[in-house]
Design an enzyme around this catalytic site. Sequence first.
Site, PDB file in Angstrom:
ATOM      1  N   THR A   1      -7.885 -19.733  71.537  1.00 33.27           N
ATOM      2  CA  THR A   1      -6.671 -19.257  71.851  1.00 33.27           C
ATOM      3  C   THR A   1      -6.363 -18.562  70.719  1.00 33.27           C
ATOM      4  O   THR A   1      -6.939 -18.671  69.695  1.00 33.27           O
ATOM      5  CB  THR A   1      -5.647 -20.470  71.852  1.00 33.27           C
ATOM      6  OG1 THR A   1      -4.322 -20.009  71.604  1.00 33.27           O
ATOM      7  CG2 THR A   1      -6.060 -21.478  70.663  1.00 33.27           C
ATOM      8  N   GLY A   2      -5.600 -17.378  70.906  1.00 28.56           N
ATOM      9  CA  GLY A   2      -5.260 -16.324  69.943  1.00 28.56           C
ATOM     10  C   GLY A   2      -5.258 -15.034  70.412  1.00 28.56           C
ATOM     11  O   GLY A   2      -4.751 -14.933  71.517  1.00 28.56           O
TER      12      GLY A   2
ATOM     13  N   THR B   1      -1.464 -21.302  74.890  1.00 22.04           N
ATOM     14  CA  THR B   1      -2.449 -21.414  75.925  1.00 22.04           C
ATOM     15  C   THR B   1      -3.051 -22.538  75.844  1.00 22.04           C
ATOM     16  O   THR B   1      -2.906 -23.177  74.914  1.00 22.04           O
ATOM     17  CB  THR B   1      -3.552 -20.186  75.170  1.00 22.04           C
ATOM     18  OG1 THR B   1      -2.875 -18.948  75.757  1.00 22.04           O
ATOM     19  CG2 THR B   1      -4.543 -20.315  76.099  1.00 22.04           C
TER      20      THR B   1
ATOM     21  N   ARG C   1      -2.007  -6.408  81.899  1.00 16.85           N
ATOM     22  CA  ARG C   1      -2.880  -6.772  80.719  1.00 16.85           C
ATOM     23  C   ARG C   1      -3.755  -8.094  81.211  1.00 16.85           C
ATOM     24  O   ARG C   1      -2.945  -9.004  81.475  1.00 16.85           O
ATOM     25  CB  ARG C   1      -1.960  -6.595  79.620  1.00 16.85           C
ATOM     26  CG  ARG C   1      -2.826  -7.270  78.213  1.00 16.85           C
ATOM     27  CD  ARG C   1      -2.789  -8.588  78.041  1.00 16.85           C
ATOM     28  NE  ARG C   1      -3.260  -9.013  76.706  1.00 16.85           N
ATOM     29  CZ  ARG C   1      -3.549 -10.445  76.280  1.00 16.85           C
ATOM     30  NH1 ARG C   1      -3.056 -11.364  77.293  1.00 16.85           N
ATOM     31  NH2 ARG C   1      -4.055 -10.602  75.186  1.00 16.85           N
ATOM     32  N   VAL C   2      -4.744  -8.058  80.561  1.00 11.09           N
ATOM     33  CA  VAL C   2      -5.627  -9.539  81.026  1.00 11.09           C
ATOM     34  C   VAL C   2      -6.092  -9.811  79.423  1.00 11.09           C
ATOM     35  O   VAL C   2      -6.732  -8.814  78.842  1.00 11.09           O
ATOM     36  CB  VAL C   2      -6.849  -9.263  82.034  1.00 11.09           C
ATOM     37  CG1 VAL C   2      -7.388 -10.689  81.775  1.00 11.09           C
ATOM     38  CG2 VAL C   2      -6.313  -9.208  83.372  1.00 11.09           C
ATOM     39  N   GLY C   3      -5.922 -11.115  79.156  1.00 15.70           N
ATOM     40  CA  GLY C   3      -6.443 -11.597  77.742  1.00 15.70           C
ATOM     41  C   GLY C   3      -7.895 -11.945  77.775  1.00 15.70           C
ATOM     42  O   GLY C   3      -8.505 -11.756  78.930  1.00 15.70           O
ATOM     43  N   ASP C   4      -8.080 -12.962  76.828  1.00 10.90           N
ATOM     44  CA  ASP C   4      -9.657 -13.387  76.746  1.00 10.90           C
ATOM     45  C   ASP C   4      -9.751 -14.560  77.653  1.00 10.90           C
ATOM     46  O   ASP C   4     -10.888 -15.145  78.078  1.00 10.90           O
ATOM     47  CB  ASP C   4      -9.894 -13.806  75.288  1.00 10.90           C
ATOM     48  CG  ASP C   4      -9.033 -14.955  74.686  1.00 10.90           C
ATOM     49  OD1 ASP C   4      -7.681 -14.497  75.028  1.00 10.90           O
ATOM     50  OD2 ASP C   4      -9.489 -15.768  74.225  1.00 10.90           O
TER      51      ASP C   4
ATOM     52  N   GLY D   1      -5.885 -12.169  72.183  1.00  8.95           N
ATOM     53  CA  GLY D   1      -6.793 -12.069  73.184  1.00  8.95           C
ATOM     54  C   GLY D   1      -7.852 -10.834  72.983  1.00  8.95           C
ATOM     55  O   GLY D   1      -9.016 -10.855  73.318  1.00  8.95           O
TER      56      GLY D   1
HETATM   57  N1  ASP Z   1      -5.655 -15.600  74.134  1.00 12.55           N
HETATM   58  C1  ASP Z   1      -4.349 -15.660  74.832  1.00 12.55           C
HETATM   59  C2  ASP Z   1      -4.256 -14.078  75.395  1.00 12.55           C
HETATM   60  O1  ASP Z   1      -4.641 -13.219  74.634  1.00 12.55           O
HETATM   61  C3  ASP Z   1      -3.084 -15.980  74.289  1.00 12.55           C
HETATM   62  C4  ASP Z   1      -3.066 -17.297  73.402  1.00 12.55           C
HETATM   63  O2  ASP Z   1      -4.305 -17.969  73.421  1.00 12.55           O
HETATM   64  O3  ASP Z   1      -2.006 -17.753  73.019  1.00 12.55           O
HETATM   65  O4  ASP Z   1      -4.105 -13.876  76.552  1.00 12.55           O
END
Ligand code: ASP
Length: 346
Positions: free
Chosen positions: A264-265, A213, A241-244, A267
Site C-alpha cells: 500500500t502506498g 487500500t 489511472r491504474v496503480g500498483d 502506486g
Molecule cells: N497503492 C494504491 C494505489 O496507488 C493506493 C494505496 O495503497 O493507498 O492505487
Amino acid sequence: MTKNISFIFLILFIQNSVFSQQKPQKQNVNFALAIHGGAGTILKKNMTPELEKEYTDKLNEALQKGYDTLSKGGSSLDAVIVSIKILEDSPLFNAGKGSVFTADGKNEMDASIMDGKTLMAGSVAGVRKIKNPITAARCVMEKSQHVMMVGNGAEQFAVQCKCDFADSAYFFDQKRWNQFQKIKEKELNKPVLDTTGSIKPSEVFFKDEKFGTVGLVALDKYGNLAAGTSTGGMTNKKYGRVGDSPIIGAGTYANNKTCAVSCTGHGEFFIRSVVAYDVSALMEYKGLSLADAANEVIMKKLVSLGAEGGLIAIDAKGNITMPFNSAGMYRGYMKSDGKKEILIYR
Ligand code: ASP
C-alpha cells in the site's frame, strides 16, 4: 509374458492413483496471516477514540474470519477472499464500498490475487460496478486464460463469474466525497502539472489524506502462501489511472519458495520499483530474510525515491513483517500459536 507384465503395470498404476488421491495433504501447524488497511498520514492527533475503535474492530473482524478459515483447513486463497471482502464492504477503507473518487467524481477499483503454490494470478483494474473486486480477481485467475482484465471487459467477465454488482449510490460515501472536494480545491491552487517542478506528484496525491487500500497475506496448513490487494486507488486519479495494487509483482506477489506480499502506498513508485516482487527476489537470489528484504525495499529503496507506503509480508515458515515509511499503516497479524496484534501508528 508381455501380457502379464502389462497387467502388473496396470495394477501398480491403479493402486498408485488410488493412493495418491487418498493421501492427505501434509499439514503445517504454523499457519498465519497478516492484514493491512492502507498506509498514509494516519496520525493519532487526527483520530478520535471512537474512530480508532471502529478501525481496529473491523480489522479484527476481518483477521479473525481469515484465521477461522485457515484453522478449519481452508486455503490461503480462501482466507484472502474472506478477509478482504469484509474490508471491501466497510466504508472505512479505500476499497469496494469505501473507494475514493476519481478526478471525474467516479469510483474505479483495482484488485489482484496470487497463489504462491502455482504462481497463478488474477487481477481486475478500473472496474466501477463490481461489489467485491477481489472475487473478480480470483475468477480471472481460476476461470480465464488471462491474468489481468480491465474496465468493461472485466465487468463482463465478472457477470459470467456471478460476482455481485452494485450501483454508484452504493459506492458513494459522504466523507470520501468531502476529502475529494478538499483535494480539488488544493489542486486549483497548486496544479499537478507544475512546469517549475517545485511540486512533487506525491505531495498533490498523498500528503495529508488518509489512504486505505486493503490487503491480506496468508500461509495455510498445507504450507501454501497467497496474497491479495484491493483498492479504490488514489483520490483524484485521472485518465484511467491504474496503480500498483492490481499489478502482479508491484502491489501483490506470492511464491511458496519465498513469501507473499501485499503493498500500500503511492502506486506510481511501487510500480516503478516492482516492490512486491523485489522483496521475493531479494530472498530468492540474495538469501535475505523476509524482514531484511522488506526493510531494504520499503525503508531504503522507496525512501531514497521519496515514496510513501508500506507492505505486509509472510514467508513459508509463518514469519511476518509489516514495514512502512509513512506516519501510520492500519495493520495486524494472527498466528496459529495464538499471537495476535492490531496496530495503526508507528
Ligand atoms: N497503492 C494504491 C494505489 O496507488 C493506493 C494505496 O495503497 O493507498 O492505487
